[in-house]
Design a protein around this motif. Sequence first.
Motif, mmCIF file in Angstrom:
data_model
loop_
_atom_site.group_PDB
_atom_site.id
_atom_site.type_symbol
_atom_site.label_atom_id
_atom_site.label_comp_id
_atom_site.label_asym_id
_atom_site.label_seq_id
_atom_site.Cartn_x
_atom_site.Cartn_y
_atom_site.Cartn_z
ATOM 1 N N CYS A 1 0.806 -1.221 0.000
ATOM 2 C CA CYS A 1 0.000 0.000 0.000
ATOM 3 C C CYS A 1 0.840 1.272 0.000
ATOM 4 O O CYS A 1 0.480 2.256 -0.640
ATOM 5 C CB CYS A 1 -0.951 0.008 1.196
ATOM 6 S SG CYS A 1 -0.157 -0.477 2.740
ATOM 7 N N CYS A 2 1.944 1.284 0.690
ATOM 8 C CA CYS A 2 2.739 2.504 0.846
ATOM 9 C C CYS A 2 4.191 2.339 0.406
ATOM 10 O O CYS A 2 4.946 3.317 0.412
ATOM 11 C CB CYS A 2 2.682 2.994 2.287
ATOM 12 S SG CYS A 2 3.178 1.761 3.515
ATOM 13 N N HIS B 1 2.699 -1.382 11.361
ATOM 14 C CA HIS B 1 2.010 -0.685 10.266
ATOM 15 C C HIS B 1 0.653 -0.185 10.734
ATOM 16 O O HIS B 1 0.297 0.963 10.503
ATOM 17 C CB HIS B 1 1.863 -1.604 9.053
ATOM 18 C CG HIS B 1 1.224 -0.947 7.875
ATOM 19 N ND1 HIS B 1 -0.138 -0.899 7.710
ATOM 20 C CD2 HIS B 1 1.771 -0.287 6.816
ATOM 21 C CE1 HIS B 1 -0.416 -0.262 6.592
ATOM 22 N NE2 HIS B 1 0.734 0.126 6.026
ATOM 23 N N GLU B 2 -0.081 -1.042 11.411
ATOM 24 C CA GLU B 2 -1.416 -0.683 11.893
ATOM 25 C C GLU B 2 -1.364 0.529 12.824
ATOM 26 O O GLU B 2 -2.212 1.417 12.748
ATOM 27 C CB GLU B 2 -2.031 -1.886 12.608
ATOM 28 C CG GLU B 2 -3.449 -1.685 13.077
ATOM 29 C CD GLU B 2 -3.991 -2.939 13.749
ATOM 30 O OE1 GLU B 2 -4.552 -2.812 14.850
ATOM 31 O OE2 GLU B 2 -3.831 -4.036 13.173
ATOM 32 N N ALA C 1 0.874 3.727 10.317
ATOM 33 C CA ALA C 1 0.415 4.200 9.001
ATOM 34 C C ALA C 1 -0.993 4.772 9.148
ATOM 35 O O ALA C 1 -1.762 4.336 9.999
ATOM 36 C CB ALA C 1 0.425 3.055 8.000
ATOM 37 N N GLU C 2 -1.301 5.704 8.324
ATOM 38 C CA GLU C 2 -2.628 6.316 8.382
ATOM 39 C C GLU C 2 -3.533 5.741 7.290
ATOM 40 O O GLU C 2 -4.360 6.457 6.714
ATOM 41 C CB GLU C 2 -2.498 7.831 8.265
ATOM 42 C CG GLU C 2 -1.740 8.407 9.457
ATOM 43 C CD GLU C 2 -1.615 9.916 9.415
ATOM 44 O OE1 GLU C 2 -2.119 10.547 8.463
ATOM 45 O OE2 GLU C 2 -1.006 10.450 10.345
ATOM 46 N N HIS C 3 -3.359 4.468 7.023
ATOM 47 C CA HIS C 3 -4.162 3.780 6.022
ATOM 48 C C HIS C 3 -4.172 2.285 6.340
ATOM 49 O O HIS C 3 -3.350 1.814 7.117
ATOM 50 C CB HIS C 3 -3.595 4.028 4.618
ATOM 51 C CG HIS C 3 -2.172 3.586 4.476
ATOM 52 N ND1 HIS C 3 -1.110 4.420 4.712
ATOM 53 C CD2 HIS C 3 -1.632 2.377 4.151
ATOM 54 C CE1 HIS C 3 0.022 3.762 4.529
ATOM 55 N NE2 HIS C 3 -0.269 2.514 4.200
ATOM 56 N N ALA C 4 -5.097 1.590 5.724
ATOM 57 C CA ALA C 4 -5.195 0.139 5.900
ATOM 58 C C ALA C 4 -4.115 -0.556 5.084
ATOM 59 O O ALA C 4 -3.701 -0.078 4.025
ATOM 60 C CB ALA C 4 -6.567 -0.356 5.457
ATOM 61 N N VAL D 1 -2.468 -3.237 2.603
ATOM 62 C CA VAL D 1 -2.859 -3.924 1.374
ATOM 63 C C VAL D 1 -1.865 -5.057 1.161
ATOM 64 O O VAL D 1 -0.658 -4.848 1.221
ATOM 65 C CB VAL D 1 -2.848 -2.961 0.161
ATOM 66 C CG1 VAL D 1 -3.120 -3.709 -1.133
ATOM 67 C CG2 VAL D 1 -3.853 -1.841 0.365
#
Length: 109
Positions: free
Chosen positions: A33-34, A44-45, A48-51, A53
Amino acid sequence: MMVQRILGSPVDDQTRCIHYRTPLDVVAIKFRCCRQYYPCHLCHEESAEHAAVMWPADEHDAAAVLCGVCQTELSIRSYLEVDGCPRCGAPFNPGCRLHSYLYFTTETH
């Protein structure tokens, strides 16, 4: 050799983190994802400011696993086939395979 930046909550220079820090916890995963390396899915959870992938099976040739001992990048396919770093011989935690579904899809997931 370029030293990769590890995000999240690493506790040493071999990619161990606050969640997984046994002598064998020496890999970091590049999240699809990033495209950033984290020591684990929990780092990561939390950071990161996203889910997250997962890497699809048809992208398992991507260099997305980092040996924290020697900084060698392995393809996902290579990582899933070995018990340790093919370059420096550092053993990898066999328990990490139990979490591989959090990072990589396979034909069965």
